[in-house]
Motif scaffolding. Structure first.
Motif, PDB file in Angstrom:
ATOM      1  N   SER A   1      54.260  35.322 -52.473  1.00 34.33           N
ATOM      2  CA  SER A   1      54.251  36.555 -53.270  1.00 34.33           C
ATOM      3  C   SER A   1      54.405  37.784 -52.381  1.00 34.33           C
ATOM      4  O   SER A   1      54.978  38.792 -52.796  1.00 34.33           O
ATOM      5  N   ILE A   2      53.907  37.686 -51.138  1.00 33.05           N
ATOM      6  CA  ILE A   2      54.034  38.816 -50.209  1.00 33.05           C
ATOM      7  C   ILE A   2      55.503  39.022 -49.843  1.00 33.05           C
ATOM      8  O   ILE A   2      56.013  40.138 -49.872  1.00 33.05           O
TER       9      ILE A   2
ATOM     10  N   ALA B   1      57.322  40.370 -52.983  1.00 35.23           N
ATOM     11  CA  ALA B   1      57.046  41.788 -53.215  1.00 35.23           C
ATOM     12  C   ALA B   1      57.842  42.638 -52.227  1.00 35.23           C
ATOM     13  O   ALA B   1      58.471  43.631 -52.600  1.00 35.23           O
TER      14      ALA B   1
ATOM     15  N   ILE C   1      55.928  42.877 -41.506  1.00 35.17           N
ATOM     16  CA  ILE C   1      55.024  42.094 -42.346  1.00 35.17           C
ATOM     17  C   ILE C   1      54.795  40.691 -41.803  1.00 35.17           C
ATOM     18  O   ILE C   1      53.666  40.281 -41.579  1.00 35.17           O
TER      19      ILE C   1
ATOM     20  N   LEU D   1      51.394  39.108 -39.672  1.00 30.24           N
ATOM     21  CA  LEU D   1      50.596  38.163 -40.448  1.00 30.24           C
ATOM     22  C   LEU D   1      50.560  36.775 -39.825  1.00 30.24           C
ATOM     23  O   LEU D   1      49.700  35.978 -40.159  1.00 30.24           O
TER      24      LEU D   1
ATOM     25  N   CYS E   1      41.001  42.021 -43.091  1.00 37.28           N
ATOM     26  CA  CYS E   1      42.211  42.439 -43.780  1.00 37.28           C
ATOM     27  C   CYS E   1      43.057  41.272 -44.289  1.00 37.28           C
ATOM     28  O   CYS E   1      44.199  41.451 -44.642  1.00 37.28           O
ATOM     29  N   SER E   2      42.473  40.073 -44.357  1.00 39.88           N
ATOM     30  CA  SER E   2      43.254  39.000 -44.958  1.00 39.88           C
ATOM     31  C   SER E   2      42.624  38.641 -46.297  1.00 39.88           C
ATOM     32  O   SER E   2      41.417  38.741 -46.463  1.00 39.88           O
ATOM     33  N   LEU E   3      43.459  38.246 -47.229  1.00 38.35           N
ATOM     34  CA  LEU E   3      42.949  37.936 -48.562  1.00 38.35           C
ATOM     35  C   LEU E   3      42.055  36.709 -48.498  1.00 38.35           C
ATOM     36  O   LEU E   3      42.348  35.770 -47.764  1.00 38.35           O
TER      37      LEU E   3
ATOM     38  N   ILE F   1      54.508  42.414 -59.555  1.00 40.06           N
ATOM     39  CA  ILE F   1      54.444  40.998 -59.927  1.00 40.06           C
ATOM     40  C   ILE F   1      52.992  40.570 -60.169  1.00 40.06           C
ATOM     41  O   ILE F   1      52.059  41.254 -59.751  1.00 40.06           O
TER      42      ILE F   1
ATOM     43  N   GLN G   1      51.228  38.140 -58.936  1.00 44.06           N
ATOM     44  CA  GLN G   1      50.433  37.840 -57.735  1.00 44.06           C
ATOM     45  C   GLN G   1      50.209  39.094 -56.887  1.00 44.06           C
ATOM     46  O   GLN G   1      49.623  39.006 -55.810  1.00 44.06           O
ATOM     47  N   ILE G   2      50.684  40.219 -57.356  1.00 41.80           N
ATOM     48  CA  ILE G   2      50.534  41.532 -56.735  1.00 41.80           C
ATOM     49  C   ILE G   2      51.270  41.629 -55.406  1.00 41.80           C
ATOM     50  O   ILE G   2      52.118  42.477 -55.231  1.00 41.80           O
ATOM     51  N   GLY G   3      50.955  40.711 -54.456  1.00 41.33           N
ATOM     52  CA  GLY G   3      51.693  40.698 -53.195  1.00 41.33           C
ATOM     53  C   GLY G   3      51.467  41.929 -52.334  1.00 41.33           C
ATOM     54  O   GLY G   3      52.385  42.417 -51.675  1.00 41.33           O
ATOM     55  N   LEU G   4      50.217  42.433 -52.318  1.00 42.05           N
ATOM     56  CA  LEU G   4      49.925  43.522 -51.364  1.00 42.05           C
ATOM     57  C   LEU G   4      49.991  42.954 -49.951  1.00 42.05           C
ATOM     58  O   LEU G   4      49.735  41.771 -49.740  1.00 42.05           O
ATOM     59  N   PHE G   5      50.330  43.814 -48.988  1.00 37.62           N
ATOM     60  CA  PHE G   5      50.407  43.343 -47.608  1.00 37.62           C
ATOM     61  C   PHE G   5      48.999  43.367 -47.015  1.00 37.62           C
ATOM     62  O   PHE G   5      48.425  44.444 -46.817  1.00 37.62           O
ATOM     63  N   PRO G   6      48.409  42.172 -46.732  1.00 36.72           N
ATOM     64  CA  PRO G   6      46.979  42.108 -46.403  1.00 36.72           C
ATOM     65  C   PRO G   6      46.617  42.784 -45.080  1.00 36.72           C
ATOM     66  O   PRO G   6      45.464  43.146 -44.886  1.00 36.72           O
TER      67      PRO G   6
ATOM     68  N   PRO H   1      43.404  45.531 -48.698  1.00 36.47           N
ATOM     69  CA  PRO H   1      43.480  44.904 -50.023  1.00 36.47           C
ATOM     70  C   PRO H   1      42.329  43.933 -50.300  1.00 36.47           C
ATOM     71  O   PRO H   1      41.833  43.887 -51.422  1.00 36.47           O
TER      72      PRO H   1
ATOM     73  N   GLN I   1      43.308  45.885 -57.047  1.00 40.74           N
ATOM     74  CA  GLN I   1      44.507  45.494 -56.298  1.00 40.74           C
ATOM     75  C   GLN I   1      45.762  45.747 -57.130  1.00 40.74           C
ATOM     76  O   GLN I   1      46.761  46.246 -56.621  1.00 40.74           O
TER      77      GLN I   1
END
Lengths: 212, 255
Positions: A107-108, A111, A126, A130, A209-211, B86, B88-93, B138, B146
């Motif tokens: 998804s990242i 997006a 990005i 990551l 900062c990680s989900l 979208i 799943q949002i897809g923010l950059f973590p 995020p 989010q």
């Protein structure tokens, strides 16, 4: 054994430094080449299918055989050794680099692409940040492998700790055998430890900062 | 005046699939409309949406935005002019909320002051106090927050068209209802065309100025919510409306 060290500590230090030098030169060249291959794989589907397979085939060639294969082309010595080490590293580095990049949440990437980020911008801004953990892990594994294979490179006059080890084997001198192996093992452990530490640090700084 | 969005006979088939994901679609949408696209999964609604920002390319037909055929435009530049949100949002973590929102303005090389001001304006609009949220990551936000950031990020460069692909699909129903209200308010305040994909019939009818009902790659009906409820085009649409009524009756019983 202690006697040997007391008498020949300068030889040991010189060999260890030589070894370290081979490892560092190999690392720099390997990273440059692996970066090139990684970008190639990011841009081209064909490349991402072909290159890893090809590199794994090359990786399965025993190092002594590889040295022997290259001697007619590049001769005896350090150049050949470094060349072989760089080639071997490509498999280890690329495998980890690509795993890191492909492990990023789809998804990242979607997006980013949907916002009008170009593939190169996505890679630099990005994807690389990551996947830096996987990158350090790849570098760690490749460097440890380099330390050990570089020992064998002494058989083609590349210098380093292998020289002492092989001398010991030839002259049946246990002190030389032990010091040669011990120091190369220590060097590998040292590099491994340092890079593991770096990995851990990155892990801590990225938990915020990680989900989850 | 040209239509904001115009589809001319657009068809898209995915490799290995027997039927068209999107099958000879024609429609137009005007500037300022809020169009919801309703259908079950696999009906082609997401495919339709992703062809507008060229994440997918149609096999045949033309898509025209404000009089300009998008197949002749640079896809990267096109995407920077369209907001995209979208599920799943897809923010950059690894980036702060502020940097996430500033992504497209930075790609467009806006002045730093202008970008910073825009980020604060959008955060305020999304109901997140800038001083408090600008520098958060995020992962430090709730799902609803989010997606507010996701919306703000999509709006950053002031696009004329917003594509929203089930943006509230993974958000709890209480937060979703609030976000729906806020999105409506947001839309009223600006002259943007929204295309909002959903499989939730209540959401589609609550938000859309017009609702497009899709099934198996076709548009079954494309009309205002009132018209669809009063004059369903076919059996599928009436069964859809009936299923929503059914649910309504279920809740009525407990009043």
């Amino acid at each position: 054994m202690i006697d040997y060290m007391a008498k020949h500590y300068d030889d040991l230090i010189r060999a260890a430094l030589e070894h370290l030098q081979i490892v560092l030169i190999t690392l720099l060249l390997s990273l440059a080449l692996a970066a090139f291959f990684t970008i190639l794989c990011v841009y081209s589907k064909t490349a991402s299918r072909m290159i890893p397979g090809l590199l794994s085939m090359i990786y399965s060639i025993p190092s002594l055989a590889m040295f022997a294969l290259l001697i007619p082309l590049t001769g005896l010595g350090r150049t050949t050794a470094i060349l072989v080490l760089v080639i071997y590293n490509q498999y280890l580095l690329l495998q980890n680099f690509l795993a890191g990049l492909n492990g990023i949440d789809k998804s990242i990437s979607e997006a980013a692409m949907g916002m009008g980020v170009t593939p190169m911008q996505a890679l630099v801004k990005i994807k690389l940040p990551l996947s830096r953990k996987a990158f350090i892990a790849g570098i760690r594994i490749a460097m440890v492998a380099t330390v050990s294979i570089a020992t064998i490179a002494a058989s083609i006059n590349a210098g380093g700790l292998g020289t002492i080890l092989f001398d010991g084997l030839r002259t049946m001198n246990p002190a030389k055998i032990i010091w040669g192996s011990l120091l190369s093992a220590l060097l590998a452990l040292l590099i491994d430890g340092l890079l593991r530490f770096a990995e851990k640090r990155l892990d801590h700084s990225s938990t915020s900062c990680s989900l989850p | 005046m040209a239509h904001a969005i115009e589809f001319q006979n657009v068809t898209k088939t995915f490799q290995g699939s027997l039927r068209n994901a999107v099958d000879h679609i024609n429609f137009t949408a005007e500037e300022g409309e809020f169009i919801t696209i309703l259908g079950s999964s696999g009906c082609g609604k997401t495919t339709l949406l992703k062809m507008i920002n060229r994440l997918y390319e149609p096999d045949t037909g033309k898509i025209i935005l404000f009089g300009e055929d998008i197949s002749s435009m640079n896809p990267v530049k096109l995407r920077r002019r369209i907001g995209y949100v979208i599920q799943q949002i897809g923010l950059f973590p690894h980036m702060t909320v502020g940097s996430n929102i500033a992504m497209v303005p930075n790609l467009l090389k806006w002045e730093k002051e202008k970008t910073d001001a825009r980020v604060d304006q959008l955060l305020t609009m999304a109901g997140l106090a800038p001083e408090e949220y600008r520098n958060r990551y995020p992962a430090q936000l709730s799902g609803g927050q989010q997606q507010r950031v996701g919306l703000a990020r999509a709006l950053a460069a002031d696009p004329k068209i917003m594509l929203l692909d089930e943006p509230f699909g993974a958000i709890d129903s209480i937060t979703r209802a609030r976000l729906q209200e806020e999105l409506l308010t947001l839309h009223r305040g600006m002259k943007k065309t929204f295309l909002f994909v959903t499989h939730d019939i209540e959401e589609a009818f609550k938000l859309g100025t017009r609702v497009m009902i899709m099934n198996e790659g076709h548009i079954l009906q494309f009309d205002t919510p009132e018209q669809i409820i009063l004059h369903p085009a076919d059996g599928f649409v009436s069964s859809l409306v009936e299923s929503a009524r059914e649910k309504e009756r279920f809740w009525e019983k407990f009043k």
